[in-house]
Each structure stands twice: as C-alpha cells, then as structure tokens.
Design an enzyme around this catalytic site. Structure first.
Site, PDB file in Angstrom:
ATOM      1  N   LYS A 561       0.686  -1.253  -0.123  1.00 34.44           N
ATOM      2  CA  LYS A 561      -0.063  -0.066  -0.001  1.00 34.44           C
ATOM      3  C   LYS A 561       0.904   1.297   0.168  1.00 34.44           C
ATOM      4  O   LYS A 561       0.340   2.369  -0.045  1.00 34.44           O
ATOM      5  CB  LYS A 561      -0.966   0.010   1.218  1.00 34.44           C
ATOM      6  N   LYS A 667     -15.045   5.380  -0.762  1.00 32.57           N
ATOM      7  CA  LYS A 667     -15.725   6.273   0.332  1.00 32.57           C
ATOM      8  C   LYS A 667     -15.250   7.830   0.421  1.00 32.57           C
ATOM      9  O   LYS A 667     -15.789   8.762   0.530  1.00 32.57           O
ATOM     10  CB  LYS A 667     -15.337   5.777   1.710  1.00 32.57           C
TER      11      LYS A 667
END
Ligand code: 26V
Length: 822
Positions: A561, A667
């Site tokens: 990530k 989101k």
C-alpha cells in the site's frame, strides 16, 4: 426540485422520550438525574431496539411464510463499527431521537461517542461484509451473515514514543445492547479423534468419525436494519463454549481442575480475531476457528431447511446459496460433503451435485503470502474425516484434469488441491474454486488478473465460472450518516432518494461549475475539516490549519500500500523547504491512520518512522506550517467516519496489480476528496467514472511493473540517478529524526535498496512527486478544485454496495426480494 421519500417515523419525539426514560428506569436501574452518558447511550439503544426487534420479527415471519431462497454470507470477519447512529438513520428516527434527548438535556453527539466499535475484522474484507449485509437488508433480500463472535476484536492501537503498542479490544465489557443470545439454537462441533470404516448394506463403505472433543457453538444475533427500516436481517455470530462433556474421564478421576482446563481451551476458539491482514500465519487455532463457525452455520442452515422440507434434499440447492468471503470459510465444502455423505447417507455424486450448486467464492487478494494453505497433517489431526473427503474430491478432480489434458502430469501437479513437497499442503483456493459454481474477483482489473495469472487453467477448464463483481460501499453509513452537512446540501439540491439510488448523485454534475453551489460545497468541506482539526488537537495536541490541503491515507499498513512512498515524499518536501525557505507550496496536512499486524516488523517500523518525521517536521519553525503530519492512533470504522468527510486528497498509491479493489478509495471520493493514485484495483474504475481531469493518476501500470520485474529491476539505479531519492534515503540513516538513536529508521532504506524494493517504491517516486505538484497547483485554483470535488461526489453512483449486491443477485445468487408484511 427536492423530493421527499422518507416515510414518517414510526414513533414521535414524545414517545421516543418516554421509551428512553422507561429504559433508564427499567433496563438500567438508574434515572434521569443519575445517568451518565454511557447510561443514556444504552437507554437510547434500548429504545430503538424496540423498533428493531419488531422489524426483525416481521421479517423472519415473512421469510418463513414465503419459504424464500436466501443467501448465507460466510465470513470470518464483519467490521460493523457502531450501530446506534446507523439504526436511527435507517429508521428515519435520527432527528426524533436527537430532539428527544435534547429535551432531556443530552447531546446526541456525546452519547454516540459512548458506543465501542464492533471491530470484528481487520480491514477491507471485513468492512465489505458489513456494507454488503446493509445493502442486502436495504434491498429487502433474504440474507443472513454468519461469522465468529470474537470476544476481542482487532487490537486497540496506542502510540508510545512513536511506536505501535497493541492493547486488547474488549468491546462487550459493559454489555452490548444490540446482540441477542439464542440458546435454543446452540450447535455442537466435533474436533480431533479418528475415523472408523464400516461396511453397511450391500457393501457400502460407511465412515464414522469418533471425535476427540466436542465444543458448543452459541449463536448471538445482531439485527441488521435496512434503510427505511422494512427488512431487518440478522448477523449470526458463534461463540465457543465448553460442551461440558468432553474428557469426562479426567473429570471422573477427580481431575476437576484438568477438566476445567479443557473448558478454557474450548472457550479459546472465539477469544480473539487474528490480526494478520494479507499474511497467512498457519496457526492451528485459526483453522479451528474457521471450521467452528462453518460447521455451526451449516448445521443451522440445515436445521432451518429440514423444518420446511424434512429429509428431502432435492430442493436444498434451490433454497440455499452460500457465499464464501475469501477462502477462510472454504472448509465448509468438505463439511457439507461430510454431512451429506456420512450423515444423510447420500451418494457421493448426488452430494457433490448439491455442494457445487450451493457455494460461490470471492477472491480478495493475489498476494502469494495471503493465499491460504494448510498442512495436510494439521487437517488430519483436527479434522481427520475432512482430509479423507478432500482427497476424494481431489482424486475425482484429477480425473477431470486428465480428461482435459491427457497425461499432463505437470498440469495435474499445478491444479491439484494438494501441493506436494516437504510438507503436503492443502490449497484452500483450489478447493474453493472446485467446490463452487461461481468465483469472483472484486474489481475489473483484479478479476482479469484472477483469470490471467492466478487461475488461468481453471478458467479454461470451467469457462464462465470466473467473473467480476466490483466492490461497493454503503452510502447510508459512508455519506448520509458520516457527513450530515453534505447530505443535507445534496438533499436540497437533488432530493433525498440518493441513499437508495446513488446514481441520482449524477444530478449534481450540472452544478459542478455553479459558483454558489461550489461555495456551499466547499463550506461544508471546511466545516468537516474543522471537526477533524478538533479531533487532531484532542488526540495529538497538534494545531492544524483548516485552509491547508487535508491529504489523507487511511488503510492497513502494508508495504504494497506504500505508506512509505508517501513518507519519502513528505521528507522530500521538507528538504525542499529547508533548502529554499520560499519553496512554493500550498500548506498541507498529511493525515494517516493505519494499524500494522503485530508481527510485521517493517510495517511497525514505517509507523514509527512516520511519527518520528512528524515530531521533527511539526516542530520545526523553518517549515513555517507548510507541512503538518498527523498520525491518528487506533484507526477504525468510527475514526474513518470522522476523517473521510474532511479529506481533500485521497491517497491510493499501491503498486499496480497489488490492491485487489480498495474501498476506502470509494468512500473518500464519495465525500468529495480527489484521488491521487495508481492504476490499481478499483482506482481504474473510479478514473473511468470521474474522467481523467478529475483524478491524479501516476506511476507504473501492471504491464510496466511486470516488464520491469522481468528485465531486472534495480532500485539502486533510481537511488544513484535521482539525487533527491538518495538524499532522503540517506537521511533515514542519520539520527536527524531520532536524536541519539542513529539508524533507528534504517530498515526502510534497507528494504528499498538491499532487499530489492519489492513494491517498486523508488521506481514510482518521481512520478508520484510530479503528480503531487499537479495536485498542489490544482488546489490553488479554488474554483477548479471545487468543480473536481463535486464531480467526484457526483460520479460515485457505481460504487454503492447496492450495485454490487444487484450484480451478485442477478449473476450469482439468483435471489428475489421479499416484501415484509406488517
Ligand atoms: C488474510 C488473513 C490471513 C490469516 C489471518 C487473518 C487474515 C485476515 C485477512 C486476510 C486476507 C485479507 C484480504 C483482504 O482484506 N483483501 C482486501 O479485500 C478488500 C475487499 O474486497 C479489497 O478492497 C482490498 O483491496 C483487499 O486487499
């Protein structure tokens, strides 16, 4: 024009008020004068729970009377977060409750903060399960979630002198107001022991498993309230308990204390959630956890089926579909076979025919270290009969492979459920693909890679079995509940039916260049930034400027990530400022939230490094407040709900090909953050939706990553060719950020140079830095930025979890909705 679709609430303010007071008195044994916030919270939960249970009863009755086909979502994790505000919202009672409490002298925002998160999951996979059961209830679909009632959820993270410390998360300590224990539905689960072979009538081989111990599974039901409150489904979580009757011999011999020790062991099964995200630990207890909840759940399903259909198995696959959330519940496949063959005495082919119509499997990762494999020896010890069944499944499967690729032994070895080697291993992914009628990846690009690199031969063998269902998020929690100011603005502009039809947000597009709307939109963003700034002040004692760019990276900490890519970039900015005090950049606040698996050394080192760099940068007057770094401890659902509405920039910077989908990306964009990201996972589809002008894409593509790997990637090339990279990495070796402790941050440099930079951080650094310069320029053009932010919100319709569920229903589950009669 604004449309009003919310039905009038079931109870009014006065009635809600008296319900709260009744529960203060009768449930909690206190009163309005003595009650603290915690008591008010519980009384409010109890008041709304009356509505919830009424809905639950009606739902169960309707599902029963209609004998509906249902989906059973099997997941080792459900990351539910808090339920009060969600349940109030979904019943349309939020304003009623808030008004009622106000009249009682209580601020609803204070009592919402009393609720501990239900953190029964690690990250993306667990939160996806929670969003999916929300959508299932909202869409009035007959569904049940099955999982584990962990006594301790994901650890609570504290930061001490910059380093992560793990503390237990005992979320039920003072009682959980939502869950209902169902002792009438207790199940028993067998473990260990041996298998006896017997011969029945006409020579039929019968297998009898004599277990070495038996544990009890106690179900706890959490009601799942759909939007507008019609369907209330359940999440059924199993808690392990001693069955009381294993090891009676020890007990009878007077070994009372030893027998109690066995009890303790039985109760250990559901004690704690494993905190590893994306690395398989291979621990025996973990396998027992998986089998425990699968066995309980299957028996629960079968009991319900038999109540309606008796011993007639012919309709089982019409009534039951089971979705396996990753391979964690894959042991369900041999367990159902065992029940059908050994218990119901069906023939193998009939049993297998049922199994392969019932199961469907979702793959959530391609990372090799996350693909589950269990030592055959371990399965043999814990589940001796299951290992036999797995061998039999594999034997028959190998015959199929031989038909397709005659005599090809290499192909057999490759596709076998059993990996041969020093230690025989059972590949749970292969078992899941073979035992399911459908297999899906979680974003277009990921599903393509599942087909082309993870399971290409399975795709050839079973054409059409492998498909895609792009992930989604529930807009009820991730916009309506977490961002009330933006929700109200949207309601005013386009009506209030977007929470169940998110494509409606498209209607905002035409206001994206409207100056008044831009001002209103950015005013909401500013207010949300002020709220987060308060949180940062409280949590870190750090002042941040709300006019700065809020740049947010929130997700589990993992090398793929690339939080360390963000860190190197921040260090580079810091260096540029030190070298040139007039370095031209808009002030930025870099906000992080991330938990590292407790055993993942480098991930913990990265957290430490972020905090150490933060100490220095935040307190260096030469920086002149151009950079602030806020690492907020204990990232969790309820903290995400505060961070996401305040984000200007969303960091989605994984190495291309590594992030299966991402859902945080959705989101953040939904709340008007602009993405800086790689062409990875669902970022690709987000880019398609918002258009190239409204996203900052940078870095190597999957093809380029593979190409570079193939031709030989050497991070040293970048180190020597790019002086800024060299300077920043060398900086990590000094004691500049860790006074008196030189080398405390060196492991990051080592992983990027000596360890070959497995996630190609250095290869993408310059492109990332350039993209950040473009972000900076875009932000300074206030109108341009507002337009981008609005477009991001407007174009997120695709990513509602309602659409994901619609895809599953139409293409995999073949379910119909069921109207709830009142
Ligand atoms: C693996 C293990 C290994 C053993 C211990 C516990 C444990 C827990 C989780 C996992 C695998 C996690 C895989 C996962 O979370 N994948 C994420 O799934 C998201 C939803 O599909 C997706 O958005 C993310 O990109 C993906 O990383």
């Amino acid at each position: 024009k604004a449309t009003k679709t919310q039905p009038s609430p079931a109870i009014d303010k006065a009635a809600f008020k008296s319900a709260v007071i009744k529960h203060l008195h009768c449930t909690l044994g206190t009163d309005e004068n003595k009650a603290n916030n915690h008591a008010w919270w519980k009384a409010t939960c109890a008041a709304i729970q009356e509505q919830v249970l009424e809905g639950l009863r009606k739902t169960q009755k309707s599902h029963y009377l209609n004998d509906t086909r249902a989906v059973h979502y099997f997941s080792a994790e459900f990351l539910m977060g808090r339920l009060l505000s969600n349940n109030l919202q979904n019943f349309g009672l939020f304003d009623v409750a808030s008004g009622a409490l106000k009249e009682l002298g209580v601020e609803i925002s204070d009592i919402l903060e009393e609720e501990p998160d239900m953190a029964l999951g690690n990250g993306g996979l667990g939160r996806l399960a929670a969003c999916f059961i929300d959508s299932l209830a909202t869409m009035e679909l007959p569904a049940i979630g099955y999982g584990i009632h962990y006594e301790n959820g994901l650890f609570r993270q504290e930061i001490k002198s910059g380093a992560q410390i793990e503390r237990p998360d005992s979320w039920r300590d003072y009682g959980n107001p939502w869950e209902i224990c169902r002792p009438e539905s207790i199940q028993e689960v067998s473990l260990y022991g041996y298998v006896e072979t017997k011969y029945g009538e006409n020579g039929r081989v019968l297998k009898e498993w004599h277990p070495g111990s038996i544990v009890k599974g106690v179900p706890w039901d959490i009601p799942v309230v759909g939007y507008e409150g019609k369907t209330v489904n359940v999440l059924r979580l199993w808690q392990s308990e001693s069955s009381g009757y294993f090891n009676w011999d020890v007990f009878n011999a007077g070994g009372y204390v030893d027998a109690q020790r066995e009890n303790v062991q039985a109760e250990t099964i559901s004690k704690v959630l494993y905190p590893n995200d994306e690395t398989e630990a291979g621990k025996e207890l973990r396998l027992i956890q998986q089998y425990f909840f699968c066995s309980c759940s299957l028996k629960d399903i079968i009991r319900r089926y038999k109540r309606a259909h008796g011993d007639d198995w012919s309709r089982f696959a019409d009534q039951v579909v089971i979705q396996l959330n990753d391979t964690h519940p894959a042991i369900s496949v041999p367990e159902l076979m065992r029940i059908l063959v050994d218990r119901a005495e069906l023939g193998w082919d009939e049993a297998w025919g049922i199994c392969t119509k019932v199961f469907a499997y979702t793959n959530h990762t391609l990372l090799p270290e996350a693909l589950e494999k269990w030592p055959a020896r371990m399965i043999e010890k814990i589940l001796p009969r299951h290992l036999e069944i797995i061998y039999e499944i594999n034997h028959r499967f190998m015959a199929e492979v031989d038909k397709k690729w005659p005599g090809d032994n290499a192909m057999k070895a490759k596709l076998s459920i059993i990996e041969e080697g020093n230690e025989k291993m059972v590949r749970m992914g292969h078992l899941s693909v073979i035992g399911s009628f459908a297999v899906n990846g979680v974003a277009e690009m990921h599903s393509r890679l599942v087909k082309s690199s993870l399971f290409p031969e399975f795709d050839e063998l079973y054409p059409g079995k492998l498909t895609n269902v792009t992930n989604g998020i529930t807009p009820r929690r991730w916009l309506k509940a977490c961002n009330p100011a933006l929700s109200k603005l949207i309601d005013k502009k386009i009506g209030d039916d977007w929470p169940r039809d998110l494509d409606k947000l498209q209607g905002l597009t035409k206001f994206a260049t409207n100056k008044t709307f831009q001002k209103q939109f950015m005013k909401v963003k500013l207010e949300n930034k002020e709220l987060l700034a308060d949180e940062i002040r409280k949590s870190l004692d750090l002042e941040v400027d709300v006019n700065a760019i809020f740049d947010v990276q929130i997700k589990r900490l993992h090398e793929y990530k690339r939080q360390h890519l963000a860190l190197l970039h921040i260090m580079a900015l810091y260096r540029r400022i030190l070298e040139n005090p007039d370095y031209d950049m808009h002030p930025r606040v870099f906000v992080f939230g991330a938990k590292a698996a407790p055993g993942y050394k480098l991930a913990k080192d990265i957290i430490y490094a972020i905090n150490k760099v933060a100490d220095k940068v935040n307190n260096d007057p030469r920086v002149n407040n151009k950079i602030k770094i806020a690492f907020l401890p204990n990232y969790r659902v309820s903290l995400a709900e505060k961070m996401i509405p305040a984000a200007d920039v969303s960091e989605q910077i994984s190495t291309a090909g590594k992030e299966a989908s991402g859902t945080g990306n959705m989101k953040l964009a939904l709340n008007g953050a602009v993405t800086i990201g790689t062409l990875d996972g669902a970022n690709v589809e987000i880019a398609e939706e918002v258009g190239d002008d409204n996203i900052f894409i940078f870095g190597l593509t999957v093809e380029e990553v593979n190409e570079l790997k193939a031709t030989g990637y050497n991070p040293h090339d970048y180190y020597y060719k790019d002086p800024e990279i060299k300077a920043v990495l060398d900086w990590l070796e000094t004691d500049y950020f860790t006074p008196g402790k030189p080398g405390a941050l060196v492991s990051i440099k080592q992983s990027l140079l000596d360890n070959g930079d497995p996630y190609m951080v250095l290869a993408d650094f310059r492109a990332y830095s350039d993209a950040q310069i473009a972000v900076d320029a875009a932000y300074r053009d206030k109108e341009r930025w507002a337009e981008m932010a609005i477009i991001n919100t407007a174009k997120m319709g695709k990513f509602t979890s309602d659409r994901s569920i619609r895809d599953y229903v139409d293409r995999v589950w073949k379910l119909s909705s069921c109207k709830i009669e009142s």
